[in-house]
Scaffold this active site. Structure first.
Site: not given
Length: 1485
Positions: A732, A293, A534, A531, A202, A640, A94
């Site tokens: 490749e 408290e 390939e 290709h 508190h 490829h 608080h």
């Protein structure tokens, strides 16, 4: 300056003279509260000062963006040591219950500073993991007020929610349905923290409260709600209360009725709290917490803090020690010996289980007794140990658990394990874990990331493909059809069209919902055999299809891949070329091209060149381009052969040469290429074709930029990137283009993990949806831009988008024509894509412009940034168009290569003229790589000029009361060296002016700006910057404050924060408090909290020109794309208007003589300001201030000082005109009779505030007259300080007598009219003894400085050596001395000031030479020096520390000196005469 002002400053200082005293002990003051900023700095100091035992972190943010600071104190402050219990204190839940906050701050300091010297503290820290959070509700605390004992202001958080009613409750389903940020942060911390014991502090009563706080019956009060561990709760509560001298009585506050339980109470029996934190700790967090408290008054005065600490210190320490009281130990696996986390520990007869922590360690708090403990864990046999006797505070009991046999689920999984595998062995993951996690995208990405680890790859088991053959097109067709028919639930076979010779370009889709796009699911593709000769890609893609199909539903990783990805696989793009290729072809070209002999990978439209090869796209090319436009592909690879490397864009350059051709997404492409290469068996080595004649070819890490290898125009991968939203690589796969069939398995083995890993990359970066705000419908084709990367992707038909990104921090913008762009900041890591959804408001930008910006169309344009060269002419045109309002100027024309274009906006014909107005400077582009501020200010200028045209009320009101000096681009040369889209400033090579401001700066630009502020009194300035979303204010580098502590705070800290927060709150993006990155701040901060550096412009302006300046960082990206500018303008206009209007709050005035002449040389001081005000040539000043009452002091040599109390109210300027009256033209010496008459005349004129009486007689019978000055004189009033001013004890130092007489007349005349004088007499009782040696004064020679006649009294005794120790027998004391000493005894003086001549310095005790080895200093040295400085700092000569007489060239630091150092002497008034009073000796010429 007149003596009245100096003495006034000293008298006021008496009230606060104790301020520095606590610094002697080296501890925090127990007389003041510590606010959020000071707590932040304090904890940061602890973090750096005690790194071996403390770490500071934030457990979360409040609603208003304040950190909930926590400090961890332990001998292992970074990592937790096994077996060490965790304890926590949480305060200030608080916000207005503040004692808890202060006690925890004091406790923190106590623990840290006593670790090395206090055995108890060391043992506590070595054995306990202590966590302290002083304030859970920092927002509430900032709103609370001192002295509010029973109110609620500040109790709740900034949303008005009581945090101790906001937690989930065991007896209530719907409590706190909406968790506040503070609550959620605390819940998360509790859940992950595994705390053992805790207290929540508190105020409002004095009691220790234990759970439960509520009950199923919900009886409001009087019902005892018992927790299973009530015995433990009561014990630990009593430990606190019993050590607290007042709490244990049970009746401290008026309403306290806790006598029966001696200061403790059950929560619900006191009153019901639903949604409290202490019960949540116990029920959900396995942490025993009580609520303490600590005070009747929630926010008591600060002078009570010491007493509260004295009451609570022992209780706080004793309660912490209770964390060790109970049964504790380790729970381990009987086979591995490893700790078991999450094991459940239960105690027979107590219906509450606790769980073990990460090391298998557990703690079970219990009261002494005999217990039976049982431990259970998933997968283990439960174990019970009976008859455990716990007699003292703690006992260690370890448990060893044996694993259970496999249960039914594990047996079922074992039966379904895949038998056929390339390598025998167990599956790579724990199958129980996979059942829970395989459906998650995070699991998929984590598993894919593991492919970088070769050892991990070797443990993977799945059904391997078997089709290692070269298939004819007909056989390929049949194979694909077979897969489609065998796996109809996850496959869809389709053709995108036919090749030149009529062969289908087949694509098989593999997905858990084949044939349809699932919103939010990314689409991926592999294309092989572009290709025709390939062929490896063609073969391994068929193998990949088989792998995915046959393992779906069997292997969790591959199942997850199919479930989360729409996969398209095209085994051959060039079936015609393949039909002519020849098996065994290593590096040939037969079959490479299509049936028209065109190389398809040179046949796509190119960004740089149109060649013979790509002038007319082939049929296959057209079909693929159409296919790519039909699907929202995100990632792709084109397979490829002929080398072994992962190739990424760009493939060519504008000149067609071989060189690195970087794409905007170079980082992403490199990451993608590396993923494929590193998961490949050999590609990552970088040597593709050893022994083939290409041994010299080397690709670092197995990757290459396409054009850096060789330039290819018309390639498919570049076309994908530039014309679709798909990122494509060219892979490749090997140096032999058409290997024989027997070698095909090795190609599969080498590439299988790469194929999967690369596919998984489609799930990284950022993903999300874009919606229409009004309809909620998805927006198709919205642009997704990333600051700093010039590449746009778009949302698909369902509004979904995917944006691949490398790990890092980004600003992502979603935009669409007719909608307002939205930008969000995001941090991307190597995990699953971050979800980032956008909601765009159609036409909101245009609507906003019509409603707020006069429908200025140009301000909504986001095409490009202004050219710096165009600014002067644009401003010059506005000056022509708006005479009387706009004045354009170029500053620095003689010093800078590019002069600075500035414009002044004000109504030159308004009632208020020139220096009667508030002067505000708006600056853009101070940092050259951050030009967004200049763009905003140019739009701001256009807004104001259009407001003039339309006679807009707000614009005209500002122009009537304000001078706006606008400098759009303060660093034009730096701007020219910046790069658009460079969000981090990595490419910037220009200067950053914000590091160059100091008195010795050699920067011409800085000198020009400094001259502008020197020549113009600017009250407030704003610099618009970027690189974050926050507002920054001084200081940017810590300095030592008046208390000697390093701090970034200034005297105007609250005002600075107000202005910065005003800017932030009006900007919707900044107000959201969402950081640009983890390291980026939000809200309003000191510059030193972000980037500590010297040479900051705002610090320089504050200290040199008294100008308050803030910097607003308005964009995460330093140099955002132009398209973001309209949205940024919309976000910042209101902020600019608000801070300008907020600047019109403070004190304004003009200083004139009685004849009305301006007095520009006057000195104007305002309470709380460490600097004096700058006055214009017309002697006007203005100071921005927070609402409140302030004292102003106006002075000028030769004039009486004037002070007043001025009240500043919200959004208003308090006018405070000052008329200075001339001081006396000359002073005359008085003989004794004249002095008596003068004193009597003063008393007659001011009888209401004076009393004249004699304290004794001189040797020759003259009265020692004392005049008392105070309201209601004649008696001591409790609370009033008693002060005496004594003239020189040496009669020949006559000037001091006359100064004191003048002082009396000044007070008399000004009382009631002058605020400070009136306050001084209300708070103090001042006694003036102008002539303590009247006999000698009568003999003194007027006008002779060196004549010693009159130095001694009538008995030839030096009175300043006559204050002898009266306990000595037969001591002779002069009548003047005795009278003064008796007078001093009769009044409890707090301060005495003695006036002498012969020096120009303030001396303080002691005068006598100390015994050998002892210090000159007294125990009150800090106080005495503080008081001495209070006088010297207000004296024009003393403050220089360089006296013009009597000092033989010595210099006195700050104009003060120890008496024994100045002129050693014994038996002086200063040494023996004043008892407990603080004595200063003021030495004048």
């Amino acid at each position: 300056m007149e003596i009245t002002s100096v003495l006034l400053a000293l008298a006021i200082s008496v009230v606060v003279a104790q301020a520095p005293v606590n610094s002697r002990s080296g501890t925090l003051s127990k007389k003041r509260y510590i606010n959020y900023d000071k707590l932040t700095m304090l904890f940061q100091k602890y973090n750096s000062t005690y790194p071996n035992i403390a770490t500071v972190s934030s457990i979360g943010k409040s609603v208003e963006g304040r950190d909930m600071w926590g400090i961890r104190i332990s001998s292992d402050p970074v990592s937790r040591a096994p077996g060490k219990p965790k304890f926590k204190y949480v305060g200030n839940m608080h916000g207005n219950e503040v004692i808890s906050r202060q006690m925890l701050i004091y406790l923190t300091e106590y623990l840290l500073t006593n670790y090395e010297t206090d055995v108890r503290v060391r043992q506590l820290i070595d054995s306990t993991d202590i966590h302290i959070v002083p304030s859970m509700n920092p927002d509430g605390f900032e709103n609370a007020r001192v002295g509010d004992c029973s109110g609620v202001t500040g109790r709740s958080n900034a949303n008005g929610v009581d945090l101790n009613r906001n937690f989930p409750d065991q007896f209530e389903d719907d409590v706190g349905e909406k968790r506040e940020p503070e609550t959620q942060a605390m819940m998360d911390w509790i859940k992950r923290g595994h705390f053992v014991l805790s207290a929540n502090l508190h105020g409002g009563s004095v009691v220790a409260n234990y759970g439960y706080d509520d009950s199923p019956k919900h009886i409001i009060t009087g019902y005892h709600s018992r927790a299973p561990d009530e015995a433990v709760f009561k014990k630990v509560a009593h430990v606190y209360a019993d050590k607290h001298p007042k709490m244990l009585t049970g009746h401290v506050c008026d309403d306290d009725e806790f006598e029966a339980e001696h200061g403790i109470t059950n929560g619900n029996e006191w009153y019901e709290v639903i949604g409290g934190m202490q019960d949540y700790n116990y029920v959900e967090g396995d942490c025993m917490e009580i609520t303490l408290e600590l005070s009747c008054c929630k926010y008591p005065p600060a002078d009570q803090l010491q007493s509260f600490w004295d009451l609570n210190k022992e209780s706080l320490l004793s309660f912490m020690e209770q964390v060790h009281c109970g049964i504790h130990g380790f729970i381990t696996d009987s086979v591995t010996g490893e700790g078991i986390q999450g094991a459940k520990v239960s105690v027979e007869g107590i219906d509450k289980t606790m769980t073990s922590s990460e090391f298998g360690d557990y703690w079970r708090l219990l009261v002494p007794g005999t217990y039976s403990l049982t431990v259970e864990a998933d997968g283990y046999q439960p174990t019970t140990i009976d008859a455990i006797q716990m007699l003292g505070c703690g006992k260690q009991v370890n448990f060893t658990l044996a694993q259970k046999p496999a249960d039914r689920l594990m047996k079922m999984i074992d039966a379904n394990r895949i038998e056929k595998s390339s390598k025998p062995g167990n599956m790579d993951v724990n199958l129980l874990d996979v059942i829970d996690r395989s459906s998650s995208l995070e699991y998929l990405v984590e598993s894919i990331n593991d492919f970088a680890d070769g050892l991990h790859r070797n443990t993977l088991n799945f059904t391997e493909p078997t089709l290692f053959e070269h298939l004819t097109h007909e056989e390929l067709t049949t194979t694909l059809q077979t897969f489609a028919s065998r796996y109809p639930k996850i496959t869809h076979l389709y053709s995108i069209g036919k090749s030149v010779e009529g062969r289908d370009l087949w694509v098989i889709e593999i997905s858990d919902h084949p044939g349809q796009h699932e919103p939010g699911e990314p689409e991926f593709k592999y294309v092989g055999n572009m290709h025709g000769n390939e062929v490896v890609g063609r073969v391994i893609l068929i193998d990949l299809i088989q792998l995915l199909c046959e393992n779906y539903g069997q292997h969790p990783l591959l199942t997850s891949m199919v479930d989360h990805t729409r996969i398209h696989i095209m085994p051959t793009m060039n079936p015609d070329g393949y039909s002519r290729a020849t098996e065994g072809d290593k590096q040939g070209v037969k079959g490479r091209t299509n049936a028209h002999h065109r190389d398809l990978n040179r046949n796509f439209p190119d960004q740089f060149a149109t060649t013979y090869e790509n002038s007319h796209p082939e049929l296959e090319t057209q079909l693929v381009m159409a296919w790519l436009q039909q699907h929202p592909f995100v990632l792709s690879a084109n397979l490829h052969g002929g080398s072994l490397v992962a190739n990424y864009p760009f493939d060519d350059t504008a000149r067609g040469i071989t060189t690195y051709s970087k794409s905007p997404d170079d980082k992403v492409f490199r990451q993608l290429a590396l993923v494929y290469s590193k998961a490949h068996a050999t590609m990552h080595s970088g040597h593709p074709c050893p022994g083939t004649g290409m041994d010299d070819e080397y690709f670092p890490e197995g990757i290459t930029n396409g054009a850096h290898w060789y330039s290819v125009a018309g390639g498919m991968q570049d076309w994908n990137y530039l014309n679709t939203d798909c990122f494509e690589l060219t892979i490749e796969l090997g140096c032999v283009k058409y290997p024989t069939a027997r070698h095909l398995p090795s190609y599969w083995t080498a590439n299988r993990f790469s194929l999967l890993a690369f596919m998984g990359e489609v799930h990284k970066g950022v993903r999300g949806f874009v919606f229409d705000k009004k309809s909620g419908n998805p927006l198709v084709g919205a642009s997704i831009e990333v600051s700093g990367i010039k590449h746009v992707v778009h949302s698909a038909n369902d509004g979904d988008f995917w944006r691949l990104l490398a790990p890092g921090d980004y600003d992502v913008t979603a935009s669409k024509k007719g909608y307002t762009s939205v930008t969000q900041s995001v941090t991307v890591d190597n995990g699953a894509a971050v979800v980032l959804n956008f909601t765009l408001d159609d036409s909101s930008l245009e609507i906003w412009s019509r409603e707020n910006d006069f429908n200025l169309v140009d301000s909504l344009k986001g095409n490009e940034y202004l050219a710096i060269e165009s600014i002067p002419s644009l401003l010059a045109e506005l000056q022509k168009k708006y005479p009387g309002y706009v004045t354009q100027s170029l500053i620095g024309q003689d010093d800078l290569t590019t002069p600075l274009a500035m414009v002044e906006l004000t109504n030159q014909k308004s009632v208020k003229k020139g220096d009667e107005k508030v002067n505000v400077a708006l600056i853009g582009g101070l940092k050259g790589d951050q030009p967004v501020g200049g763009e905003m200010l140019m739009r701001f200028i256009m807004h104001f000029t259009q407001g003039i045209t339309t006679n807009n009320e707000q614009v005209m009101s500002i122009l009537n009361t304000t001078v706006l000096n606008i400098l759009p681009f303060a660093n034009p040369d730096g701007y020219k060296q910046a790069t658009e889209g460079d969000c981090l400033g990595e490419q910037y090579t220009g200067q950053n002016f914000d590091f160059l401001f100091d008195d010795g700066s050699q920067s011409p630009s800085v000198k020009v700006l400094d001259s502008f502020f020197e020549e113009n009194v600017v009250h407030f300035a704003v610099s618009l910057e970027s690189g974050g979303l926050f507002a920054r204010y001084p200081l940017n580098k810590e300095r030592r404050n008046s208390m000697g502590l390093k701090s970034a705070a200034t005297e105007d800290d609250d005002l600075y924060r107000l202005m910065a927060e005003t800017y932030v709150k009006a900007n919707p993006i900044m107000a959201a408090l969402q950081p640009c990155s983890d390291a980026s701040p939000t809200g309003a901060i000191h510059g030193a909290q972000w980037d500590p550096h010297s040479g900051a412009m705002m610090d320089y302006l504050y200290f040199k020109h008294n100008t308050l300046m803030i910097s607003a960082h308005i964009s995460c990206c330093k140099f955002p794309l132009p398209s973001e500018l309209p949205a940024l303008w919309m976000q910042n206009l209101q902020s600019l208007l608000d801070v300008i209007e907020k600047a019109h709050q403070g004190i304004a005035g003009q200083v004139v003589s009685e004849g009305g002449q301006p007095m520009a040389e006057a000195v104007v001081e305002i309470q709380g300001q460490e600097y004096t005000q700058r006055l214009s040539q017309n002697a006007r000043y203005f100071q921005m201030m927070l609402p409140g009452q302030y004292e102003t002091i106006v002075s000028k040599l030769g004039y009486e000082t004037s002070s007043d109390l001025v009240e500043v109210t919200e959004s208003a300027i308090a006018e405070n005109p000052t008329v200075l009256k001339k001081d006396l033209a000359s002073l005359a010496y008085h003989d004794f009779v004249q002095l008596e008459n003068e004193l009597k005349e003063i008393h007659a004129n001011c009888s209401g505030i004076t009393q004249l009486h004699s304290i004794g007689k001189s040797v020759e019978g003259r009265d020692l007259w004392v005049m008392e000055l105070t309201e209601n004189p004649g008696q001591h009033v409790v609370g009033k300080q008693e002060v005496n001013l004594i003239g020189s004890l040496h009669g020949n130092q006559l000037a001091n007598q006359e100064l004191l007489v003048q002082f009396l007349w000044s007070i008399c005349r000004r009382y009631g009219d002058d605020y400070a004088i009136t306050q001084m007499l209300q708070r103090n009782r001042i006694h003036v003894l102008a002539s303590p040696n009247p006999d000698a004064t009568e003999r003194a020679v007027r006008g002779e400085c060196d004549n010693q006649k009159g130095y001694l009294n009538a008995n030839n005794v030096d009175l300043d050596s006559d204050f002898k120790d009266q306990t000595v027998v037969n001591v002779t004391i002069q009548p003047e001395t005795r009278a003064i000493m008796e007078w001093i005894k009769s009044v409890s003086f707090a301060l005495s000031v003695q006036f002498q001549a012969g020096f120009e310095v303030v001396s303080y005790p002691f005068d006598r030479v100390p015994p050998t080895g002892e210090s000159h200093a007294t125990s009150d040295d800090p106080v005495l020096q503080f008081l001495a400085r209070a006088y010297s700092e207000h004296h024009p000569a003393f403050s220089q520390g360089a006296p013009q007489c009597g000092a033989n060239g010595e210099r006195y630091s700050k104009g003060i000196v120890n008496g024994a150092v100045l002129k050693p002497k014994a038996d002086t008034l200063q040494v023996n005469g004043m008892g407990d009073c603080c004595v200063l000796t003021l030495c004048f010429l």
